[in-house]
Design a protein around this motif. Structure first.
Motif, PDB file in Angstrom:
ATOM      1  N   HIS A   1       0.833  -1.209   0.000  1.00  9.27           N
ATOM      2  CA  HIS A   1       0.000   0.000   0.000  1.00  9.27           C
ATOM      3  C   HIS A   1       0.870   1.262   0.000  1.00  9.27           C
ATOM      4  O   HIS A   1       0.638   2.189  -0.782  1.00  9.27           O
ATOM      5  CB  HIS A   1      -0.928  -0.011   1.222  1.00  9.27           C
ATOM      6  N   ASN A   2       1.869   1.297   0.863  1.00 12.84           N
ATOM      7  CA  ASN A   2       2.720   2.482   0.973  1.00 12.84           C
ATOM      8  C   ASN A   2       3.582   2.694  -0.266  1.00 12.84           C
ATOM      9  O   ASN A   2       3.787   3.836  -0.686  1.00 12.84           O
ATOM     10  CB  ASN A   2       3.567   2.420   2.239  1.00 12.84           C
ATOM     11  N   ARG A   3       4.086   1.629  -0.859  1.00 12.93           N
ATOM     12  CA  ARG A   3       4.880   1.763  -2.085  1.00 12.93           C
ATOM     13  C   ARG A   3       4.008   2.341  -3.189  1.00 12.93           C
ATOM     14  O   ARG A   3       4.434   3.213  -3.951  1.00 12.93           O
ATOM     15  CB  ARG A   3       5.472   0.411  -2.505  1.00 12.93           C
ATOM     16  N   ARG A   4       2.761   1.889  -3.283  1.00 11.32           N
ATOM     17  CA  ARG A   4       1.851   2.409  -4.304  1.00 11.32           C
ATOM     18  C   ARG A   4       1.540   3.895  -4.072  1.00 11.32           C
ATOM     19  O   ARG A   4       1.422   4.663  -5.037  1.00 11.32           O
ATOM     20  CB  ARG A   4       0.580   1.572  -4.364  1.00 11.32           C
ATOM     21  N   LEU A   5       1.428   4.304  -2.823  1.00  8.49           N
ATOM     22  CA  LEU A   5       1.222   5.721  -2.527  1.00  8.49           C
ATOM     23  C   LEU A   5       2.405   6.558  -3.010  1.00  8.49           C
ATOM     24  O   LEU A   5       2.215   7.630  -3.602  1.00  8.49           O
ATOM     25  CB  LEU A   5       1.020   5.938  -1.025  1.00  8.49           C
ATOM     26  N   VAL A   6       3.606   6.069  -2.783  1.00  8.34           N
ATOM     27  CA  VAL A   6       4.813   6.778  -3.221  1.00  8.34           C
ATOM     28  C   VAL A   6       4.846   6.847  -4.749  1.00  8.34           C
ATOM     29  O   VAL A   6       5.193   7.886  -5.328  1.00  8.34           O
ATOM     30  CB  VAL A   6       6.076   6.096  -2.654  1.00  8.34           C
ATOM     31  N   ILE A   7       4.470   5.770  -5.406  1.00  9.50           N
ATOM     32  CA  ILE A   7       4.422   5.755  -6.871  1.00  9.50           C
ATOM     33  C   ILE A   7       3.412   6.785  -7.376  1.00  9.50           C
ATOM     34  O   ILE A   7       3.703   7.559  -8.297  1.00  9.50           O
ATOM     35  CB  ILE A   7       4.097   4.338  -7.392  1.00  9.50           C
ATOM     36  N   GLU A   8       2.240   6.818  -6.763  1.00  3.91           N
ATOM     37  CA  GLU A   8       1.222   7.777  -7.182  1.00  3.91           C
ATOM     38  C   GLU A   8       1.693   9.217  -6.957  1.00  3.91           C
ATOM     39  O   GLU A   8       1.423  10.093  -7.783  1.00  3.91           O
ATOM     40  CB  GLU A   8      -0.086   7.508  -6.433  1.00  3.91           C
ATOM     41  N   GLN A   9       2.406   9.456  -5.868  1.00  4.09           N
ATOM     42  CA  GLN A   9       2.942  10.799  -5.615  1.00  4.09           C
ATOM     43  C   GLN A   9       3.951  11.197  -6.691  1.00  4.09           C
ATOM     44  O   GLN A   9       3.953  12.336  -7.167  1.00  4.09           O
ATOM     45  CB  GLN A   9       3.601  10.859  -4.244  1.00  4.09           C
ATOM     46  N   LEU A  10       4.799  10.250  -7.083  1.00  6.30           N
ATOM     47  CA  LEU A  10       5.788  10.560  -8.115  1.00  6.30           C
ATOM     48  C   LEU A  10       5.116  10.799  -9.464  1.00  6.30           C
ATOM     49  O   LEU A  10       5.514  11.717 -10.202  1.00  6.30           O
ATOM     50  CB  LEU A  10       6.835   9.435  -8.211  1.00  6.30           C
ATOM     51  N   ILE A  11       4.090  10.044  -9.775  1.00  9.01           N
ATOM     52  CA  ILE A  11       3.321  10.291 -11.010  1.00  9.01           C
ATOM     53  C   ILE A  11       2.740  11.709 -10.958  1.00  9.01           C
ATOM     54  O   ILE A  11       2.755  12.440 -11.958  1.00  9.01           O
ATOM     55  CB  ILE A  11       2.225   9.222 -11.216  1.00  9.01           C
ATOM     56  N   GLY A  12       2.232  12.118  -9.797  1.00  7.32           N
ATOM     57  CA  GLY A  12       1.701  13.465  -9.642  1.00  7.32           C
ATOM     58  C   GLY A  12       2.744  14.529  -9.896  1.00  7.32           C
ATOM     59  O   GLY A  12       2.465  15.549 -10.538  1.00  7.32           O
ATOM     60  N   LYS A  13       3.965  14.300  -9.405  1.00 12.05           N
ATOM     61  CA  LYS A  13       5.056  15.259  -9.644  1.00 12.05           C
ATOM     62  C   LYS A  13       5.378  15.345 -11.140  1.00 12.05           C
ATOM     63  O   LYS A  13       5.649  16.426 -11.671  1.00 12.05           O
ATOM     64  CB  LYS A  13       6.295  14.842  -8.853  1.00 12.05           C
ATOM     65  N   ILE A  14       5.346  14.197 -11.810  1.00 14.42           N
ATOM     66  CA  ILE A  14       5.632  14.189 -13.247  1.00 14.42           C
ATOM     67  C   ILE A  14       4.551  14.949 -13.999  1.00 14.42           C
ATOM     68  O   ILE A  14       4.837  15.788 -14.862  1.00 14.42           O
ATOM     69  CB  ILE A  14       5.741  12.728 -13.776  1.00 14.42           C
ATOM     70  N   LYS A  15       3.295  14.699 -13.661  1.00 13.76           N
ATOM     71  CA  LYS A  15       2.181  15.385 -14.339  1.00 13.76           C
ATOM     72  C   LYS A  15       2.239  16.889 -14.101  1.00 13.76           C
ATOM     73  O   LYS A  15       1.856  17.673 -14.982  1.00 13.76           O
ATOM     74  CB  LYS A  15       0.845  14.801 -13.881  1.00 13.76           C
ATOM     75  N   ALA A  16       2.699  17.306 -12.931  1.00 16.70           N
ATOM     76  CA  ALA A  16       2.810  18.730 -12.629  1.00 16.70           C
ATOM     77  C   ALA A  16       3.876  19.409 -13.490  1.00 16.70           C
ATOM     78  O   ALA A  16       3.817  20.612 -13.728  1.00 16.70           O
ATOM     79  CB  ALA A  16       3.142  18.929 -11.141  1.00 16.70           C
ATOM     80  N   LYS A  17       4.843  18.643 -13.970  1.00 11.55           N
ATOM     81  CA  LYS A  17       5.900  19.200 -14.820  1.00 11.55           C
ATOM     82  C   LYS A  17       5.449  19.328 -16.272  1.00 11.55           C
ATOM     83  O   LYS A  17       6.099  19.997 -17.057  1.00 11.55           O
ATOM     84  CB  LYS A  17       7.149  18.334 -14.735  1.00 11.55           C
ATOM     85  N   ALA A  18       4.381  18.629 -16.615  1.00 10.43           N
ATOM     86  CA  ALA A  18       3.911  18.625 -18.019  1.00 10.43           C
ATOM     87  C   ALA A  18       3.209  19.908 -18.394  1.00 10.43           C
ATOM     88  O   ALA A  18       2.729  20.649 -17.633  1.00 10.43           O
ATOM     89  CB  ALA A  18       2.976  17.442 -18.248  1.00 10.43           C
TER      90      ALA A  18
END
Length: 129
Positions: A112-129
């Protein structure tokens, strides 16, 4: 400065231990040794201060995801590496693929926690787009 050198000494010890584990069986524990070695190689500074090496890190992470395609850690750290290299579209693709890996029922909190970290990193990537 002493703490930097202490940290580097510990990182070198970790690298040497992980290299031995890798030499014994790079596929063990869902490619844990190549994944962990790669993390050291991309997070430790390069020459002249440290031993960091992004080419080695990339090769090890590519090996890890190839040999353990269901490893959430291998996929996450490969995506994190790509993010650090500013390869955002590829990082996002790898991270989204990681979220498709079936949940690990033996380690639900970790999963669960690893998936949360992955989702946070995806969010950071989308914010750069």
């Amino acid at each position: 400065m002493a703490s930097t050198f202490s940290a580097l000494t510990l990182a070198k010890r970790a690298r040497d231990i992980l290299q031995k584990a890798y030499d014994l069986n790079p596929r063990a524990l869902d490619a844990g040794a190549p994944t962990s070695l790669a993390v050291l190689y991309y997070r430790v500074p390069g020459f002249p201060l440290g031993f960091g090496d992004t080419k080695k890190a990339r090769a090890l992470l590519e090996e890890a995801v190839r040999t353990a395609p269901q490893s959430l850690d291998a996929e996450y750290f490969y995506g994190d590496f790509l993010y650090e290299q500013h390869e955002y579209p590829k990082a996002q693709s790898i991270l989204e693929q990681a979220l498709k890996i079936p949940q690990n029922q033996d380690r639900p909190l970790w999963d669960h926690n690893r998936r949360l970290v992955i989702e946070q990193l995806i969010g950071k990537i989308k914010a750069k787009a």
